[in-house]
Design a protein around this motif. Sequence first.
Motif, PDB file in Angstrom:
ATOM      1  N   LYS A   1       0.822  -1.207   0.000  1.00 51.68           N
ATOM      2  CA  LYS A   1       0.000   0.000   0.000  1.00 51.68           C
ATOM      3  C   LYS A   1       0.860   1.262   0.000  1.00 51.68           C
ATOM      4  O   LYS A   1       0.623   2.187  -0.795  1.00 51.68           O
ATOM      5  N   ILE A   2       1.887   1.308   0.852  1.00 52.47           N
ATOM      6  CA  ILE A   2       2.706   2.516   0.943  1.00 52.47           C
ATOM      7  C   ILE A   2       3.572   2.672  -0.313  1.00 52.47           C
ATOM      8  O   ILE A   2       3.806   3.781  -0.788  1.00 52.47           O
ATOM      9  N   ALA A   3       4.019   1.544  -0.900  1.00 50.20           N
ATOM     10  CA  ALA A   3       4.794   1.618  -2.148  1.00 50.20           C
ATOM     11  C   ALA A   3       3.940   2.159  -3.278  1.00 50.20           C
ATOM     12  O   ALA A   3       4.400   2.989  -4.082  1.00 50.20           O
ATOM     13  N   ASP A   4       2.682   1.708  -3.365  1.00 49.87           N
ATOM     14  CA  ASP A   4       1.775   2.217  -4.393  1.00 49.87           C
ATOM     15  C   ASP A   4       1.481   3.701  -4.178  1.00 49.87           C
ATOM     16  O   ASP A   4       1.384   4.473  -5.139  1.00 49.87           O
ATOM     17  N   GLU A   5       1.361   4.081  -2.918  1.00 52.19           N
ATOM     18  CA  GLU A   5       1.101   5.484  -2.601  1.00 52.19           C
ATOM     19  C   GLU A   5       2.274   6.364  -3.025  1.00 52.19           C
ATOM     20  O   GLU A   5       2.084   7.437  -3.601  1.00 52.19           O
ATOM     21  N   ILE A   6       3.491   5.895  -2.752  1.00 49.14           N
ATOM     22  CA  ILE A   6       4.686   6.656  -3.144  1.00 49.14           C
ATOM     23  C   ILE A   6       4.782   6.750  -4.664  1.00 49.14           C
ATOM     24  O   ILE A   6       5.097   7.806  -5.224  1.00 49.14           O
ATOM     25  N   ALA A   7       4.502   5.636  -5.344  1.00 49.42           N
ATOM     26  CA  ALA A   7       4.624   5.605  -6.803  1.00 49.42           C
ATOM     27  C   ALA A   7       3.673   6.574  -7.482  1.00 49.42           C
ATOM     28  O   ALA A   7       3.984   7.133  -8.541  1.00 49.42           O
ATOM     29  N   SER A   8       2.510   6.771  -6.906  1.00 49.99           N
ATOM     30  CA  SER A   8       1.500   7.622  -7.533  1.00 49.99           C
ATOM     31  C   SER A   8       1.463   9.038  -6.959  1.00 49.99           C
ATOM     32  O   SER A   8       0.669   9.873  -7.411  1.00 49.99           O
ATOM     33  N   ALA A   9       2.323   9.316  -5.993  1.00 42.21           N
ATOM     34  CA  ALA A   9       2.283  10.618  -5.320  1.00 42.21           C
ATOM     35  C   ALA A   9       2.721  11.741  -6.259  1.00 42.21           C
ATOM     36  O   ALA A   9       3.700  11.613  -6.997  1.00 42.21           O
ATOM     37  N   SER A  10       2.003  12.827  -6.214  1.00 46.24           N
ATOM     38  CA  SER A  10       2.387  14.027  -6.961  1.00 46.24           C
ATOM     39  C   SER A  10       2.711  15.172  -6.007  1.00 46.24           C
ATOM     40  O   SER A  10       3.230  16.206  -6.420  1.00 46.24           O
ATOM     41  N   ASP A  11       2.390  14.967  -4.747  1.00 46.08           N
ATOM     42  CA  ASP A  11       2.636  15.989  -3.740  1.00 46.08           C
ATOM     43  C   ASP A  11       3.186  15.315  -2.488  1.00 46.08           C
ATOM     44  O   ASP A  11       2.757  14.222  -2.129  1.00 46.08           O
ATOM     45  N   PHE A  12       4.159  15.952  -1.851  1.00 47.69           N
ATOM     46  CA  PHE A  12       4.779  15.390  -0.652  1.00 47.69           C
ATOM     47  C   PHE A  12       4.687  16.426   0.470  1.00 47.69           C
ATOM     48  O   PHE A  12       5.605  17.230   0.665  1.00 47.69           O
ATOM     49  N   PRO A  13       3.596  16.420   1.209  1.00 48.62           N
ATOM     50  CA  PRO A  13       3.363  17.468   2.209  1.00 48.62           C
ATOM     51  C   PRO A  13       4.256  17.322   3.442  1.00 48.62           C
ATOM     52  O   PRO A  13       4.766  16.255   3.748  1.00 48.62           O
ATOM     53  N   LYS A  14       4.415  18.427   4.143  1.00 48.90           N
ATOM     54  CA  LYS A  14       5.154  18.422   5.405  1.00 48.90           C
ATOM     55  C   LYS A  14       4.322  17.714   6.471  1.00 48.90           C
ATOM     56  O   LYS A  14       3.093  17.721   6.443  1.00 48.90           O
ATOM     57  N   THR A  15       5.013  17.130   7.427  1.00 48.58           N
ATOM     58  CA  THR A  15       4.322  16.503   8.538  1.00 48.58           C
ATOM     59  C   THR A  15       3.603  17.554   9.386  1.00 48.58           C
ATOM     60  O   THR A  15       4.047  18.704   9.492  1.00 48.58           O
ATOM     61  N   ASP A  16       2.502  17.137   9.988  1.00 52.10           N
ATOM     62  CA  ASP A  16       1.804  18.010  10.931  1.00 52.10           C
ATOM     63  C   ASP A  16       2.418  17.923  12.324  1.00 52.10           C
ATOM     64  O   ASP A  16       2.124  18.751  13.189  1.00 52.10           O
ATOM     65  N   ASP A  17       3.242  16.917  12.544  1.00 57.88           N
ATOM     66  CA  ASP A  17       3.885  16.717  13.849  1.00 57.88           C
ATOM     67  C   ASP A  17       5.212  17.478  13.871  1.00 57.88           C
ATOM     68  O   ASP A  17       6.259  16.951  13.512  1.00 57.88           O
ATOM     69  N   VAL A  18       5.162  18.730  14.287  1.00 56.38           N
ATOM     70  CA  VAL A  18       6.348  19.585  14.223  1.00 56.38           C
ATOM     71  C   VAL A  18       7.442  19.142  15.192  1.00 56.38           C
ATOM     72  O   VAL A  18       8.595  19.578  15.062  1.00 56.38           O
ATOM     73  N   SER A  19       7.113  18.271  16.146  1.00 53.84           N
ATOM     74  CA  SER A  19       8.146  17.788  17.072  1.00 53.84           C
ATOM     75  C   SER A  19       9.217  16.999  16.326  1.00 53.84           C
ATOM     76  O   SER A  19      10.377  16.960  16.744  1.00 53.84           O
ATOM     77  N   LYS A  20       8.850  16.371  15.217  1.00 52.33           N
ATOM     78  CA  LYS A  20       9.825  15.606  14.430  1.00 52.33           C
ATOM     79  C   LYS A  20      10.806  16.513  13.696  1.00 52.33           C
ATOM     80  O   LYS A  20      11.881  16.067  13.288  1.00 52.33           O
ATOM     81  N   CYS A  21      10.458  17.770  13.554  1.00 54.04           N
ATOM     82  CA  CYS A  21      11.311  18.691  12.791  1.00 54.04           C
ATOM     83  C   CYS A  21      12.600  19.037  13.527  1.00 54.04           C
ATOM     84  O   CYS A  21      13.585  19.428  12.901  1.00 54.04           O
ATOM     85  N   SER A  22      12.611  18.890  14.845  1.00 54.06           N
ATOM     86  CA  SER A  22      13.813  19.210  15.611  1.00 54.06           C
ATOM     87  C   SER A  22      14.982  18.327  15.210  1.00 54.06           C
ATOM     88  O   SER A  22      16.140  18.701  15.382  1.00 54.06           O
ATOM     89  N   TYR A  23      14.682  17.126  14.698  1.00 58.15           N
ATOM     90  CA  TYR A  23      15.722  16.164  14.352  1.00 58.15           C
ATOM     91  C   TYR A  23      15.905  16.014  12.844  1.00 58.15           C
ATOM     92  O   TYR A  23      16.608  15.126  12.391  1.00 58.15           O
ATOM     93  N   CYS A  24      15.259  16.888  12.095  1.00 60.36           N
ATOM     94  CA  CYS A  24      15.309  16.763  10.643  1.00 60.36           C
ATOM     95  C   CYS A  24      16.362  17.702  10.063  1.00 60.36           C
ATOM     96  O   CYS A  24      16.333  18.917  10.315  1.00 60.36           O
ATOM     97  N   PRO A  25      17.290  17.192   9.259  1.00 63.08           N
ATOM     98  CA  PRO A  25      18.319  18.058   8.679  1.00 63.08           C
ATOM     99  C   PRO A  25      17.789  18.999   7.609  1.00 63.08           C
ATOM    100  O   PRO A  25      18.505  19.884   7.152  1.00 63.08           O
ATOM    101  N   TYR A  26      16.532  18.825   7.211  1.00 58.85           N
ATOM    102  CA  TYR A  26      15.948  19.668   6.170  1.00 58.85           C
ATOM    103  C   TYR A  26      15.010  20.725   6.747  1.00 58.85           C
ATOM    104  O   TYR A  26      14.278  21.367   5.994  1.00 58.85           O
ATOM    105  N   ARG A  27      15.000  20.908   8.060  1.00 59.66           N
ATOM    106  CA  ARG A  27      14.014  21.794   8.677  1.00 59.66           C
ATOM    107  C   ARG A  27      14.118  23.237   8.175  1.00 59.66           C
ATOM    108  O   ARG A  27      13.131  23.958   8.144  1.00 59.66           O
ATOM    109  N   SER A  28      15.328  23.663   7.756  1.00 58.55           N
ATOM    110  CA  SER A  28      15.472  25.031   7.273  1.00 58.55           C
ATOM    111  C   SER A  28      14.724  25.247   5.951  1.00 58.55           C
ATOM    112  O   SER A  28      14.308  26.357   5.639  1.00 58.55           O
ATOM    113  N   TYR A  29      14.530  24.175   5.175  1.00 56.08           N
ATOM    114  CA  TYR A  29      13.764  24.288   3.936  1.00 56.08           C
ATOM    115  C   TYR A  29      12.287  24.568   4.228  1.00 56.08           C
ATOM    116  O   TYR A  29      11.577  25.109   3.388  1.00 56.08           O
ATOM    117  N   CYS A  30      11.866  24.161   5.402  1.00 57.11           N
ATOM    118  CA  CYS A  30      10.443  24.238   5.739  1.00 57.11           C
ATOM    119  C   CYS A  30      10.142  25.320   6.765  1.00 57.11           C
ATOM    120  O   CYS A  30       9.000  25.412   7.238  1.00 57.11           O
TER     121      CYS A  30
END
Length: 273
Positions: free
Chosen positions: A210-239
């Motif tokens: 299911k998740i592989a099919d979802e990734i294959a057909s995805a046209s948009d990759f939204p940011k997580t709503d759980d901002v607590s995960k952003c503290s550990y994300c190396p891409y947080r400055s992009y967002c």
Amino acid sequence: MTEQLHSLSQSSLQDYYDCPRRFELRYIQHLAYPAVESEPALENEKHQQEGEYFHRLVQQHLIGIPAEQVGKLANTDNLQRWWENYVNAKDLTGLTDLSGLYAEVTLSAPLGKFRLVAKYDLIAIGDNKATIYDWKTYRKRPKNEFLHIRWQTRVYRALLVQAGAHLNGGKPFTPEQIEMVYWFADFPTEPARFVYKADQYKRDWDALIKIADEIASASDFPKTDDVSKCSYCPYRSYCDRGIRAGDAADAELETATEELFDINFEQIGEIAF
């Protein structure tokens, strides 16, 4: 956009599950890391390097090099402590006596439009059972509930069912023959063990498809709503999700990835398309 993405791993799936935007930046756009994952940065980098080196020490021991000889290479306080814990661990006693030890083995199987790939620290086969060992050098011992729902636990067990027949005389393992063990170098008497059952395997593989099919057909990759995960994300400055990195001990649980490796599908165990 995902046409250039050919394989999925437990790390990429975890990234997609945690934050589709992080998945896009890391695995599709291949952007460089603009921010450190945790503080203090240098100390955390050293800890990660020591963890990788510890894996190499264990691998050398498992292929037959005497423990006394390997132990001489444990040249930091952390490595010495982890190595002593490993050598003296009752849960690992007799491991090297098994005839079927496959250290640093990679398995692969088709998954939708992708290939699912996993590199295992150790698969030990004996007594009609396959045990997956994964060495962790976490500074905190995570709860079993946390590990149980992580994609690594789900991928490693399910993929061994799918692609491990060549390790078992050509006969696929049943889920009930498989157990996964996380062994913590700083908590040697507290391994986390996860047995497997047929219904769990079906649920995991269905979820992977299911998740592989979802990734294959995805046209948009939204940011997580759980901002607590952003503290550990190396891409947080992009967002625009903050500047300061999270605590290293907490970050390693959220950001742990498998060792980067080049994929040569002719040299890894797989099942045919």
